[in-house]
Design a protein around this motif. Structure first.
Motif, PDB file in Angstrom:
ATOM      1  N   MET A   1       1.057  -1.136  -0.161  1.00  0.00           N
ATOM      2  CA  MET A   1       0.115  -0.419   0.027  1.00  0.00           C
ATOM      3  C   MET A   1       1.041   1.065  -0.263  1.00  0.00           C
ATOM      4  SD  MET A   1      -3.070   0.725  -0.404  1.00  0.00           S
ATOM      5  CE  MET A   1      -3.800  -0.474   0.164  1.00  0.00           C
ATOM      6  N   THR A   2       0.689   2.162  -1.096  1.00  0.00           N
ATOM      7  CA  THR A   2       1.432   3.440  -1.315  1.00  0.00           C
ATOM      8  C   THR A   2       0.258   4.607  -0.736  1.00  0.00           C
ATOM      9  OG1 THR A   2       2.992   1.903  -2.145  1.00  0.00           O
ATOM     10  CG2 THR A   2       3.325   4.418  -2.245  1.00  0.00           C
ATOM     11  N   GLU A   3       0.357   5.262  -0.327  1.00  0.00           N
ATOM     12  CA  GLU A   3      -0.544   6.272   0.147  1.00  0.00           C
ATOM     13  C   GLU A   3       0.393   7.269  -1.348  1.00  0.00           C
ATOM     14  OE1 GLU A   3      -2.429  10.015   3.075  1.00  0.00           O
ATOM     15  OE2 GLU A   3      -1.068   8.801   3.966  1.00  0.00           O
ATOM     16  N   SER A   4      -0.803   8.262  -2.120  1.00  0.00           N
ATOM     17  CA  SER A   4      -0.569   9.123  -3.167  1.00  0.00           C
ATOM     18  C   SER A   4       1.032  10.581  -2.583  1.00  0.00           C
ATOM     19  CB  SER A   4      -0.945   9.944  -3.819  1.00  0.00           C
ATOM     20  OG  SER A   4      -2.371  10.454  -3.102  1.00  0.00           O
ATOM     21  N   SER A   5       0.556  10.790  -1.631  1.00  0.00           N
ATOM     22  CA  SER A   5       1.083  11.695  -0.476  1.00  0.00           C
ATOM     23  C   SER A   5       2.678  11.667  -0.421  1.00  0.00           C
ATOM     24  CB  SER A   5       0.893  13.387   0.479  1.00  0.00           C
ATOM     25  OG  SER A   5       0.175  11.918   1.587  1.00  0.00           O
ATOM     26  N   HIS A   6       2.628  10.253   0.141  1.00  0.00           N
ATOM     27  CA  HIS A   6       3.952   9.629   0.121  1.00  0.00           C
ATOM     28  C   HIS A   6       4.707   9.352  -0.602  1.00  0.00           C
ATOM     29  CE1 HIS A   6       6.570   7.294   2.787  1.00  0.00           C
ATOM     30  NE2 HIS A   6       6.608   5.306   2.381  1.00  0.00           N
ATOM     31  N   LEU A   7       4.058   8.679  -1.213  1.00  0.00           N
ATOM     32  CA  LEU A   7       5.483   7.923  -2.850  1.00  0.00           C
ATOM     33  C   LEU A   7       5.645  10.249  -3.858  1.00  0.00           C
ATOM     34  CD1 LEU A   7       6.010   6.802  -5.074  1.00  0.00           C
ATOM     35  CD2 LEU A   7       3.940   7.185  -6.022  1.00  0.00           C
ATOM     36  N   ALA A   8       4.561  10.754  -3.353  1.00  0.00           N
ATOM     37  CA  ALA A   8       5.284  13.053  -4.457  1.00  0.00           C
ATOM     38  C   ALA A   8       6.393  12.772  -2.450  1.00  0.00           C
ATOM     39  CB  ALA A   8       4.673  13.329  -3.700  1.00  0.00           C
ATOM     40  N   SER A   9       6.417  12.278  -1.290  1.00  0.00           N
ATOM     41  CA  SER A   9       7.874  12.832  -0.086  1.00  0.00           C
ATOM     42  C   SER A   9       8.750  11.764  -1.459  1.00  0.00           C
ATOM     43  CB  SER A   9       7.171  12.614   1.179  1.00  0.00           C
ATOM     44  OG  SER A   9       6.315  13.554   1.287  1.00  0.00           O
ATOM     45  N   ALA A  10       8.629  10.853  -1.430  1.00  0.00           N
ATOM     46  CA  ALA A  10       9.931   9.460  -1.668  1.00  0.00           C
ATOM     47  C   ALA A  10       9.781  10.114  -2.814  1.00  0.00           C
ATOM     48  CB  ALA A  10       8.913   8.335  -1.535  1.00  0.00           C
ATOM     49  N   LEU A  11       9.134  10.413  -3.578  1.00  0.00           N
ATOM     50  CA  LEU A  11       9.760  11.137  -5.512  1.00  0.00           C
ATOM     51  C   LEU A  11      11.048  12.143  -4.816  1.00  0.00           C
ATOM     52  CD1 LEU A  11       6.356  10.275  -7.435  1.00  0.00           C
ATOM     53  CD2 LEU A  11       9.469   9.197  -7.200  1.00  0.00           C
ATOM     54  N   ARG A  12      10.154  13.328  -4.224  1.00  0.00           N
ATOM     55  CA  ARG A  12      11.287  15.117  -3.860  1.00  0.00           C
ATOM     56  C   ARG A  12      12.279  14.127  -2.917  1.00  0.00           C
ATOM     57  NH1 ARG A  12       7.414  17.175  -1.480  1.00  0.00           N
ATOM     58  NH2 ARG A  12       7.664  16.491   0.322  1.00  0.00           N
ATOM     59  N   TRP A  13      12.508  13.055  -2.616  1.00  0.00           N
ATOM     60  CA  TRP A  13      13.838  13.105  -1.727  1.00  0.00           C
ATOM     61  C   TRP A  13      14.941  12.316  -2.798  1.00  0.00           C
ATOM     62  CZ3 TRP A  13      14.542   7.502  -0.971  1.00  0.00           C
ATOM     63  CH2 TRP A  13      16.158   7.675  -0.492  1.00  0.00           C
ATOM     64  N   ALA A  14      14.240  11.353  -3.592  1.00  0.00           N
ATOM     65  CA  ALA A  14      15.201  11.049  -4.799  1.00  0.00           C
ATOM     66  C   ALA A  14      15.549  11.304  -5.329  1.00  0.00           C
ATOM     67  CB  ALA A  14      14.416   9.557  -5.460  1.00  0.00           C
ATOM     68  N   ALA A  15      14.729  12.464  -5.876  1.00  0.00           N
ATOM     69  CA  ALA A  15      15.227  13.447  -7.007  1.00  0.00           C
ATOM     70  C   ALA A  15      16.325  14.710  -6.031  1.00  0.00           C
ATOM     71  CB  ALA A  15      13.850  14.624  -7.440  1.00  0.00           C
ATOM     72  N   THR A  16      16.440  14.780  -5.108  1.00  0.00           N
ATOM     73  CA  THR A  16      17.099  16.129  -4.598  1.00  0.00           C
ATOM     74  C   THR A  16      18.304  15.323  -3.470  1.00  0.00           C
ATOM     75  OG1 THR A  16      15.530  16.254  -2.324  1.00  0.00           O
ATOM     76  CG2 THR A  16      15.545  17.641  -4.094  1.00  0.00           C
ATOM     77  N   GLU A  17      18.468  13.427  -3.397  1.00  0.00           N
ATOM     78  CA  GLU A  17      19.683  13.517  -2.329  1.00  0.00           C
ATOM     79  C   GLU A  17      20.017  13.264  -3.495  1.00  0.00           C
ATOM     80  OE1 GLU A  17      22.533  11.813  -0.525  1.00  0.00           O
ATOM     81  OE2 GLU A  17      20.205  12.319   0.724  1.00  0.00           O
ATOM     82  N   PRO A  18      21.125  13.761  -3.542  1.00  0.00           N
ATOM     83  CA  PRO A  18      23.016  13.069  -4.474  1.00  0.00           C
ATOM     84  C   PRO A  18      23.235  11.540  -4.870  1.00  0.00           C
ATOM     85  CG  PRO A  18      23.411  15.468  -3.617  1.00  0.00           C
ATOM     86  CD  PRO A  18      22.759  14.257  -2.801  1.00  0.00           C
ATOM     87  N   ARG A  19      22.394  10.604  -3.571  1.00  0.00           N
ATOM     88  CA  ARG A  19      23.104   9.415  -3.456  1.00  0.00           C
ATOM     89  C   ARG A  19      22.318   8.775  -4.332  1.00  0.00           C
ATOM     90  NH1 ARG A  19      23.640   6.806   1.925  1.00  0.00           N
ATOM     91  NH2 ARG A  19      21.362   8.418   2.320  1.00  0.00           N
ATOM     92  N   CYS A  20      21.240   9.053  -4.291  1.00  0.00           N
ATOM     93  CA  CYS A  20      20.044   8.636  -5.418  1.00  0.00           C
ATOM     94  C   CYS A  20      20.235   8.764  -6.551  1.00  0.00           C
ATOM     95  CB  CYS A  20      18.424   9.247  -4.769  1.00  0.00           C
ATOM     96  SG  CYS A  20      18.526   9.176  -3.153  1.00  0.00           S
ATOM     97  N   ALA A  21      21.006   9.156  -7.549  1.00  0.00           N
ATOM     98  CA  ALA A  21      21.335   9.081  -8.641  1.00  0.00           C
ATOM     99  C   ALA A  21      21.617   7.356  -9.048  1.00  0.00           C
ATOM    100  CB  ALA A  21      22.480   9.927  -8.785  1.00  0.00           C
TER     101      ALA A  21
END
Length: 138
Positions: A1-21
């Motif tokens: 189960m993934t709430e859409s706002s939770h997914l949005a937070s994860a996407l923002r995190w992955a896009a701004t965390e250099p180690r996630c590239a």
């Protein structure tokens, strides 16, 4: 189960965390639940008793319910969303028809620094309560 706002937070995190590239992550709410524990809570939101478990095809069962939905919209003064705008019965058949526990590891995301979690049972209550207040469901 993934709430859409939770997914949005994860996407923002992955896009701004250099180690996630160039990395891939599983993102879910981060908890595990069983539908048998959720149904009574959903029923309580709608002020009704929880029924017995039914094994049905939602695609087949709901195929002729559009007119009934239109009546509910009129009776309860709901926002005029079309029946097919609110639900995806094939997805429901998949989710409710699994005879195994779906357990997706979010360990890698946590190791890289994404620690947010959502209580799925609470999420259902919160979202359905909101949908009622917004006149989306009766």
């Amino acid at each position: 189960m993934t709430e859409s706002s939770h997914l949005a937070s994860a996407l923002r995190w992955a896009a701004t965390e250099p180690r996630c590239a160039n990395q891939a992550f599983n993102i879910t709410n981060g908890d595990y639940f069983r539908w048998c524990n959720v149904w009574p809570k959903i029923a309580a939101v709608f002020e009704m008793p929880a029924g017995d478990v039914q094994t049905i095809s939602l695609v087949a069962h709901m195929a002729d319910k559009e007119a009934l939905w239109d009546q509910l919209v009129a009776k309860h003064g709901l926002k005029p969303y079309r029946f097919d705008e609110l639900v995806a019965w094939p997805f429901g058949d998949y989710v409710f028809g699994c005879d195994w526990d779906v357990m997706t590891s979010t360990v890698k995301a946590r190791q890289y620094g994404f620690h947010d979690v959502v209580d799925s049972e609470e999420m259902f209550v919160r979202l359905l309560t909101r949908f009622r207040a917004e006149r989306i469901v009766p």
